[in-house]
Design a protein around this motif. Structure first.
Motif, PDB file in Angstrom:
ATOM      1  N   ILE A  84      39.115  43.683  45.854  1.00  0.00           N
ATOM      2  CA  ILE A  84      40.490  44.175  45.731  1.00  0.00           C
ATOM      3  C   ILE A  84      41.447  42.980  45.693  1.00  0.00           C
ATOM      4  O   ILE A  84      41.807  42.433  46.732  1.00  0.00           O
ATOM      5  CB  ILE A  84      40.855  45.063  46.954  1.00  0.00           C
ATOM      6  CG1 ILE A  84      39.755  46.098  47.248  1.00  0.00           C
ATOM      7  CG2 ILE A  84      42.226  45.684  46.800  1.00  0.00           C
ATOM      8  CD1 ILE A  84      39.828  47.354  46.460  1.00  0.00           C
ATOM      9  N   PRO A  85      41.906  42.590  44.522  1.00  0.00           N
ATOM     10  CA  PRO A  85      42.943  41.551  44.460  1.00  0.00           C
ATOM     11  C   PRO A  85      44.280  42.144  44.916  1.00  0.00           C
ATOM     12  O   PRO A  85      44.346  43.348  45.187  1.00  0.00           O
ATOM     13  CB  PRO A  85      42.954  41.183  42.976  1.00  0.00           C
ATOM     14  CG  PRO A  85      42.542  42.431  42.278  1.00  0.00           C
ATOM     15  CD  PRO A  85      41.552  43.115  43.194  1.00  0.00           C
ATOM     16  N   LEU A 122      32.235  46.892  42.681  1.00  0.00           N
ATOM     17  CA  LEU A 122      33.261  47.190  41.679  1.00  0.00           C
ATOM     18  C   LEU A 122      34.319  46.093  41.726  1.00  0.00           C
ATOM     19  O   LEU A 122      34.701  45.653  42.809  1.00  0.00           O
ATOM     20  CB  LEU A 122      33.916  48.541  41.978  1.00  0.00           C
ATOM     21  CG  LEU A 122      32.979  49.741  42.128  1.00  0.00           C
ATOM     22  CD1 LEU A 122      33.745  50.960  42.645  1.00  0.00           C
ATOM     23  CD2 LEU A 122      32.319  50.051  40.782  1.00  0.00           C
ATOM     24  N   LEU A 123      34.803  45.677  40.568  1.00  0.00           N
ATOM     25  CA  LEU A 123      35.868  44.668  40.532  1.00  0.00           C
ATOM     26  C   LEU A 123      37.085  45.248  39.812  1.00  0.00           C
ATOM     27  O   LEU A 123      36.937  45.931  38.783  1.00  0.00           O
ATOM     28  CB  LEU A 123      35.387  43.398  39.824  1.00  0.00           C
ATOM     29  CG  LEU A 123      34.223  42.695  40.522  1.00  0.00           C
ATOM     30  CD1 LEU A 123      32.918  43.024  39.817  1.00  0.00           C
ATOM     31  CD2 LEU A 123      34.445  41.191  40.610  1.00  0.00           C
ATOM     32  N   PHE A 124      38.250  44.971  40.350  1.00  0.00           N
ATOM     33  CA  PHE A 124      39.480  45.538  39.795  1.00  0.00           C
ATOM     34  C   PHE A 124      40.500  44.455  39.468  1.00  0.00           C
ATOM     35  O   PHE A 124      40.447  43.350  40.017  1.00  0.00           O
ATOM     36  CB  PHE A 124      40.093  46.536  40.782  1.00  0.00           C
ATOM     37  CG  PHE A 124      39.251  47.765  40.979  1.00  0.00           C
ATOM     38  CD1 PHE A 124      39.327  48.822  40.080  1.00  0.00           C
ATOM     39  CD2 PHE A 124      38.369  47.855  42.046  1.00  0.00           C
ATOM     40  CE1 PHE A 124      38.529  49.950  40.244  1.00  0.00           C
ATOM     41  CE2 PHE A 124      37.578  48.978  42.220  1.00  0.00           C
ATOM     42  CZ  PHE A 124      37.660  50.035  41.319  1.00  0.00           C
ATOM     43  N   GLY A 125      41.456  44.840  38.618  1.00  0.00           N
ATOM     44  CA  GLY A 125      42.613  43.987  38.320  1.00  0.00           C
ATOM     45  C   GLY A 125      42.191  42.596  37.888  1.00  0.00           C
ATOM     46  O   GLY A 125      41.254  42.427  37.095  1.00  0.00           O
ATOM     47  N   ALA A 145      33.914  47.028  46.870  1.00  0.00           N
ATOM     48  CA  ALA A 145      34.923  46.758  45.847  1.00  0.00           C
ATOM     49  C   ALA A 145      35.675  45.477  46.167  1.00  0.00           C
ATOM     50  O   ALA A 145      35.982  45.206  47.327  1.00  0.00           O
ATOM     51  CB  ALA A 145      35.900  47.924  45.737  1.00  0.00           C
ATOM     52  N   LYS A 194      38.553  41.463  38.208  1.00  0.00           N
ATOM     53  CA  LYS A 194      37.706  41.889  37.093  1.00  0.00           C
ATOM     54  C   LYS A 194      37.846  40.919  35.918  1.00  0.00           C
ATOM     55  O   LYS A 194      36.848  40.517  35.292  1.00  0.00           O
ATOM     56  CB  LYS A 194      38.113  43.305  36.662  1.00  0.00           C
ATOM     57  CG  LYS A 194      37.366  43.854  35.479  1.00  0.00           C
ATOM     58  CD  LYS A 194      37.838  45.274  35.148  1.00  0.00           C
ATOM     59  CE  LYS A 194      39.310  45.290  34.738  1.00  0.00           C
ATOM     60  NZ  LYS A 194      39.801  46.641  34.443  1.00  0.00           N
ATOM     61  N   ASP A 195      39.087  40.501  35.636  1.00  0.00           N
ATOM     62  CA  ASP A 195      39.320  39.561  34.528  1.00  0.00           C
ATOM     63  C   ASP A 195      38.645  38.217  34.812  1.00  0.00           C
ATOM     64  O   ASP A 195      38.055  37.608  33.919  1.00  0.00           O
ATOM     65  CB  ASP A 195      40.821  39.343  34.320  1.00  0.00           C
ATOM     66  CG  ASP A 195      41.538  40.626  33.915  1.00  0.00           C
ATOM     67  OD1 ASP A 195      40.863  41.567  33.432  1.00  0.00           O
ATOM     68  OD2 ASP A 195      42.771  40.707  34.094  1.00  0.00           O
TER      69      ASP A 195
END
Lengths: 77, 132, 132, 77
Positions: A71-72, A4-7, A69, A10-11
């Protein structure tokens, strides 16, 4: 389960989810793979990897069955 | 220690106050984080909060465990909002009740400081000038 | 810094929150002191708060002046109740709003600590066992 | 204006208000007069005198025109 990629991660990757690349068996190798494929991730002040919903160290083993995941830097609150 | 942890679209101070209210406690400290209409000199239209919810809940429970281990706190509420938030909206509420106020201040400040460091929630800012 | 100072029969957290709410501020710290149902191991029936009101208001303004001089706080509300108060009732509310949370915690704790030292208000405790 | 008494000081003196005794011209002398007439006041952990709604030091002059108050240990909040 995949990654999963966030923040902003993800962009940068352009996707919220990807499969664990083959031959990657620990967190450190995954980070290196991510930096190689998405060099902009190196500009983040930090990039943590969570495995099964806990922050993981580079040596931690991972498999395709784990919930991983990217997490930035967090910015809640 | 009784703990209320919640992540949802809209949170209120009142639900945190209702949860920590107890005639056994004499001092309550509440922190609320609200959306500002500017940041670093730029006008803010809105924020969008993204959350890795399952892990965020888990990290919030870890913070609660540390609070319980360090201080004699009776009640702890940790609420975080998600989605689009506009200036004046509440993003986070931390509420602590204790018999003694000094440790309530310490525990409340520790909780919000740690939440901002460890809980996987991200805000994206939308500025009036339209740039990122 | 905007200041709300009030001493009256009944106070609410909401009026303090309403006063300090501002889209310019990102962090609010609120302290509430409520009546406990016991003190030093004895059951409490009620408290009676007596107040030298004119001087109390004056001392509360002095505290506000000190807060203003020490920290960049935008809003400060200081409310104190008087008369008969029962377990669970609110006796005091201090609410501080600032752009930065660290100083909001410092200013809120300073305000309640100083209020308890200098403001001429006295509580009389009525215990379940009937003794003074 | 006279002397206002609050909290336990009021209970000890048995009155919420009294006139400034004659010949008392400063705060220190008033405290001594109060201790002489109500020795139980000496058991308080502190007894401050306020003059015109501000805490006063022993040397401060007082007259019958001042609003004087006997302030036992405060316990607000």
């Amino acid at each position: 389960m995949g990654i999963l990629l966030f923040g902003v991660a993800k962009d940068i990757a352009g996707t919220p989810k990807m499969d664990l690349p083959e031959h990657i068996t620990d967190v450190g190798a995954l980070k290196q793979w991510l930096y190689n494929h998405y060099p902009a991730l190196m500009q983040l002040s930090s990039m943590m990897i969570a495995v099964n919903r806990s922050y993981a160290t580079d040596g931690q083993a991972i498999t395709a069955a784990d919930e991983i995941a990217v997490i930035p830097p967090v910015s809640g609150g | 220690m009784d703990v209320l942890i919640s992540i949802k679209e809209t949170i209120t101070v009142q639900e945190a106050l209702d949860f920590i209210q107890s005639p056994e406690c004499g001092g309550e400290v509440i922190f609320t984080g609200t959306i500002r209409n500017h940041t670093k000199g730029r006008g803010v239209v809105k924020l969008f909060y993204e959350c890795y919810e399952a892990m965020a809940i888990s990290e919030m429970h870890k913070i609660a465990d540390h609070v319980k281990a360090q201080w004699d706190i009776k009640k702890l509420a940790m609420l975080h909002a998600t989605g689009d938030k506009y200036p004046g909206d509440i993003a986070v509420v931390i509420a602590v009740a204790s018999a003694h106020r000094g440790i309530a201040f310490d525990a409340c400040e520790y909780t919000i400081d740690t939440l901002k460091e460890t809980v996987p929630i991200w805000k994206k800012e939308f500025f009036e000038d339209g740039r990122d």
